[in-house]
Scaffold this motif. Structure first.
Motif, PDB file in Angstrom:
ATOM      1  N   ASP A  45     -38.267  12.048 -39.859  1.00 47.82           N
ATOM      2  CA  ASP A  45     -38.296  12.254 -41.202  1.00 47.82           C
ATOM      3  C   ASP A  45     -39.298  13.616 -41.441  1.00 47.82           C
ATOM      4  N   VAL A  46     -38.614  14.701 -41.657  1.00 47.49           N
ATOM      5  CA  VAL A  46     -39.360  15.848 -41.758  1.00 47.49           C
ATOM      6  C   VAL A  46     -39.159  16.537 -43.077  1.00 47.49           C
ATOM      7  N   LEU A  47     -37.808  16.263 -43.781  1.00 43.41           N
ATOM      8  CA  LEU A  47     -37.543  17.050 -44.983  1.00 43.41           C
ATOM      9  C   LEU A  47     -37.728  16.148 -46.133  1.00 43.41           C
ATOM     10  N   PRO A  48     -38.660  16.884 -47.181  1.00 47.92           N
ATOM     11  CA  PRO A  48     -38.926  15.987 -48.096  1.00 47.92           C
ATOM     12  C   PRO A  48     -37.823  16.536 -49.137  1.00 47.92           C
ATOM     13  N   ASP A  49     -37.820  15.276 -50.271  1.00 47.62           N
ATOM     14  CA  ASP A  49     -36.580  15.585 -51.056  1.00 47.62           C
ATOM     15  C   ASP A  49     -36.326  16.905 -51.627  1.00 47.62           C
ATOM     16  N   ALA A  50     -37.469  17.650 -52.032  1.00 44.87           N
ATOM     17  CA  ALA A  50     -37.059  18.902 -52.655  1.00 44.87           C
ATOM     18  C   ALA A  50     -36.369  19.989 -51.626  1.00 44.87           C
ATOM     19  N   HIS A  51     -36.705  19.846 -50.349  1.00 43.42           N
ATOM     20  CA  HIS A  51     -36.146  20.925 -49.489  1.00 43.42           C
ATOM     21  C   HIS A  51     -34.618  20.337 -49.127  1.00 43.42           C
ATOM     22  N   VAL A  52     -34.384  18.929 -49.213  1.00 43.46           N
ATOM     23  CA  VAL A  52     -32.866  18.432 -49.238  1.00 43.46           C
ATOM     24  C   VAL A  52     -32.204  18.942 -50.353  1.00 43.46           C
ATOM     25  N   THR A  53     -32.816  18.804 -51.767  1.00 40.40           N
ATOM     26  CA  THR A  53     -32.165  19.226 -52.875  1.00 40.40           C
ATOM     27  C   THR A  53     -31.710  20.775 -52.815  1.00 40.40           C
ATOM     28  N   ALA A  54     -32.665  21.563 -52.563  1.00 39.05           N
ATOM     29  CA  ALA A  54     -32.449  22.931 -52.286  1.00 39.05           C
ATOM     30  C   ALA A  54     -31.240  23.198 -51.137  1.00 39.05           C
ATOM     31  N   LEU A  55     -31.274  22.539 -49.894  1.00 41.38           N
ATOM     32  CA  LEU A  55     -30.134  22.813 -49.261  1.00 41.38           C
ATOM     33  C   LEU A  55     -29.028  22.319 -49.872  1.00 41.38           C
ATOM     34  N   GLY A  56     -28.821  21.230 -50.518  1.00 44.41           N
ATOM     35  CA  GLY A  56     -27.432  20.801 -50.891  1.00 44.41           C
ATOM     36  C   GLY A  56     -26.928  21.451 -52.050  1.00 44.41           C
ATOM     37  N   ALA A  57     -27.780  22.416 -52.736  1.00 46.66           N
ATOM     38  CA  ALA A  57     -27.480  23.214 -54.022  1.00 46.66           C
ATOM     39  C   ALA A  57     -26.804  24.521 -53.450  1.00 46.66           C
ATOM     40  N   THR A  58     -27.752  25.066 -52.416  1.00 44.54           N
ATOM     41  CA  THR A  58     -27.014  26.243 -51.594  1.00 44.54           C
ATOM     42  C   THR A  58     -25.769  25.837 -51.013  1.00 44.54           C
ATOM     43  N   GLY A  59     -25.540  24.633 -50.453  1.00 47.07           N
ATOM     44  CA  GLY A  59     -24.203  24.494 -49.472  1.00 47.07           C
ATOM     45  C   GLY A  59     -23.107  24.417 -50.773  1.00 47.07           C
ATOM     46  N   GLY A  60     -23.574  23.687 -52.066  1.00 46.26           N
ATOM     47  CA  GLY A  60     -22.446  23.640 -53.117  1.00 46.26           C
ATOM     48  C   GLY A  60     -21.983  25.091 -53.291  1.00 46.26           C
ATOM     49  N   LEU A  61     -23.029  25.860 -53.643  1.00 45.67           N
ATOM     50  CA  LEU A  61     -22.598  27.398 -53.983  1.00 45.67           C
ATOM     51  C   LEU A  61     -21.746  28.092 -52.942  1.00 45.67           C
ATOM     52  N   MET A  62     -22.015  27.626 -51.750  1.00 46.78           N
ATOM     53  CA  MET A  62     -20.994  28.080 -50.516  1.00 46.78           C
ATOM     54  C   MET A  62     -19.803  27.747 -50.490  1.00 46.78           C
ATOM     55  N   LEU A  63     -19.723  26.517 -50.860  1.00 46.71           N
ATOM     56  CA  LEU A  63     -18.162  25.750 -51.101  1.00 46.71           C
ATOM     57  C   LEU A  63     -17.393  26.395 -52.247  1.00 46.71           C
ATOM     58  N   ASP A 116     -20.533  33.780 -42.998  1.00 48.70           N
ATOM     59  CA  ASP A 116     -21.620  34.801 -42.820  1.00 48.70           C
ATOM     60  C   ASP A 116     -22.912  34.094 -43.583  1.00 48.70           C
ATOM     61  N   LEU A 117     -22.781  33.423 -44.671  1.00 46.65           N
ATOM     62  CA  LEU A 117     -23.617  32.771 -45.470  1.00 46.65           C
ATOM     63  C   LEU A 117     -24.469  31.342 -44.907  1.00 46.65           C
ATOM     64  N   LEU A 118     -23.937  30.899 -43.665  1.00 53.29           N
ATOM     65  CA  LEU A 118     -24.289  29.589 -43.180  1.00 53.29           C
ATOM     66  C   LEU A 118     -25.823  29.904 -42.826  1.00 53.29           C
ATOM     67  N   PRO A 119     -26.454  30.952 -42.385  1.00 51.90           N
ATOM     68  CA  PRO A 119     -27.841  30.945 -42.233  1.00 51.90           C
ATOM     69  C   PRO A 119     -28.725  30.549 -43.534  1.00 51.90           C
ATOM     70  N   ALA A 120     -27.981  30.446 -44.810  1.00 55.18           N
ATOM     71  CA  ALA A 120     -28.715  30.460 -46.105  1.00 55.18           C
ATOM     72  C   ALA A 120     -29.051  29.126 -46.014  1.00 55.18           C
ATOM     73  N   LEU A 121     -28.633  28.115 -45.229  1.00 58.93           N
ATOM     74  CA  LEU A 121     -28.720  26.671 -45.405  1.00 58.93           C
ATOM     75  C   LEU A 121     -30.007  26.348 -44.826  1.00 58.93           C
ATOM     76  N   ILE A 122     -30.668  27.369 -43.765  1.00 58.93           N
ATOM     77  CA  ILE A 122     -31.704  27.169 -43.188  1.00 58.93           C
ATOM     78  C   ILE A 122     -32.841  27.775 -44.051  1.00 58.93           C
ATOM     79  N   VAL A 123     -32.552  28.830 -44.517  1.00 55.11           N
ATOM     80  CA  VAL A 123     -33.517  29.760 -45.284  1.00 55.11           C
ATOM     81  C   VAL A 123     -33.907  29.099 -46.531  1.00 55.11           C
ATOM     82  N   ALA A 124     -33.043  28.358 -47.152  1.00 54.93           N
ATOM     83  CA  ALA A 124     -33.233  27.531 -48.581  1.00 54.93           C
ATOM     84  C   ALA A 124     -34.575  26.555 -48.384  1.00 54.93           C
ATOM     85  N   PRO A 125     -34.735  25.648 -47.284  1.00 54.96           N
ATOM     86  CA  PRO A 125     -35.739  24.730 -47.200  1.00 54.96           C
ATOM     87  C   PRO A 125     -36.960  25.441 -46.945  1.00 54.96           C
TER      88      PRO A 125
END
Length: 240
Positions: A186-204, A221-230
């Motif tokens: 368990d290495v991802l805090p809630d804030a990091h997970v939230t940023a990942l989810g919001a970025t994924g939603g924008l990509m959707l 081509d936007l998939l790396p953003a899911l790594i960059v956001a956290p």
């Protein structure tokens, strides 16, 4: 479970697809695009969650998503992820079908790419797989499996066997993140997970625009953003 529901749903979709008129198949795709847009907005709006603003500041969440999309998009474009994914779909078409014209190949590739993006870009893909790997249970993945099963029926009725091929991407992507969860804990805090989810939603939203034939956004081509956001969240947390 998820791979199985996609495959079963794709078979059912192809079996009933020839009984539907072209107008009906287009309407099914449009309906999926609208539902995808609804889910995307719901996910993207989590950028306003307090857990993220408390960690990085009130004005930073939007900038984090913007930075993730720009950096991730540039990276993905340089790596030609969209082009490689489409090429893989075309290779599968040639590998498993000896017949077919250009229109059928384009339909196969579109089904493969679109379904892969819808099934693998959403927050449930990464959060569910990580939760499973962390030993928290597979409830999120089971929910996603049911949703993907119904979606694959509608997709395959309109886009054909390319949707079934997307099960390979589901297996690789979710298997990878399940393994990461098992290895890292368990290495991802809630804030990091939230940023990942919001970025994924924008990509959707980009996926929905493709389904609605409004704009062919190169979502892959936007998939790396899911790594960059956290990573950006962590950077701001450290700087604060």
């Amino acid at each position: 479970m998820n791979v199985a529901t996609v495959l079963v749903g794709s078979v059912l979709g192809v079996l009933i697809g020839h009984r539907l008129s072209h107008r009906t198949r287009d309407l099914v795709t449009d309906a999926l695009g609208l539902v995808t847009l609804l889910i995307a907005f719901m996910s993207a709006l989590t950028v306003g969650d307090e857990v993220l603003s408390d960690a990085v500041g009130d004005s930073a969440p939007i900038l984090i998503v913007l930075g993730a999309m720009l950096i991730g998009g540039i990276t993905g474009s340089l790596l030609r992820i969209e082009e490689r994914l489409e090429g893989f779909g075309a290779w599968l078409q040639h590998r498993f079908s000896r017949r077919g014209n250009g229109e059928e190949e384009n339909r196969f590739v579109e089904g493969f790419v679109t379904a892969s993006m819808v099934f693998c870009v959403g927050p449930l893909t990464f959060l569910g797989a990580l939760s499973d790997g962390l030993g928290r249970g597979a409830d999120q993945l089971l929910l996603k499996s049911v949703l993907d099963g119904f979606a694959s029926i509608a997709f395959a009725a309109s886009l054909g066997w390319g949707v079934a091929a997307s099960a390979l991407v589901v297996l690789v992507v979710q298997g990878l993140f399940t393994g990461i969860g098992a290895l890292l804990g368990d290495v991802l805090p809630d804030a990091h997970v939230t940023a990942l989810g919001a970025t994924g939603g924008l990509m959707l939203i980009g996926v929905a625009l493709r389904l609605l034939k409004i704009k062919q956004v190169a979502v892959a081509d936007l998939l790396p953003a899911l790594i960059v956001a956290p990573l950006l969240v962590q950077l701001l947390v450290v700087l604060r």
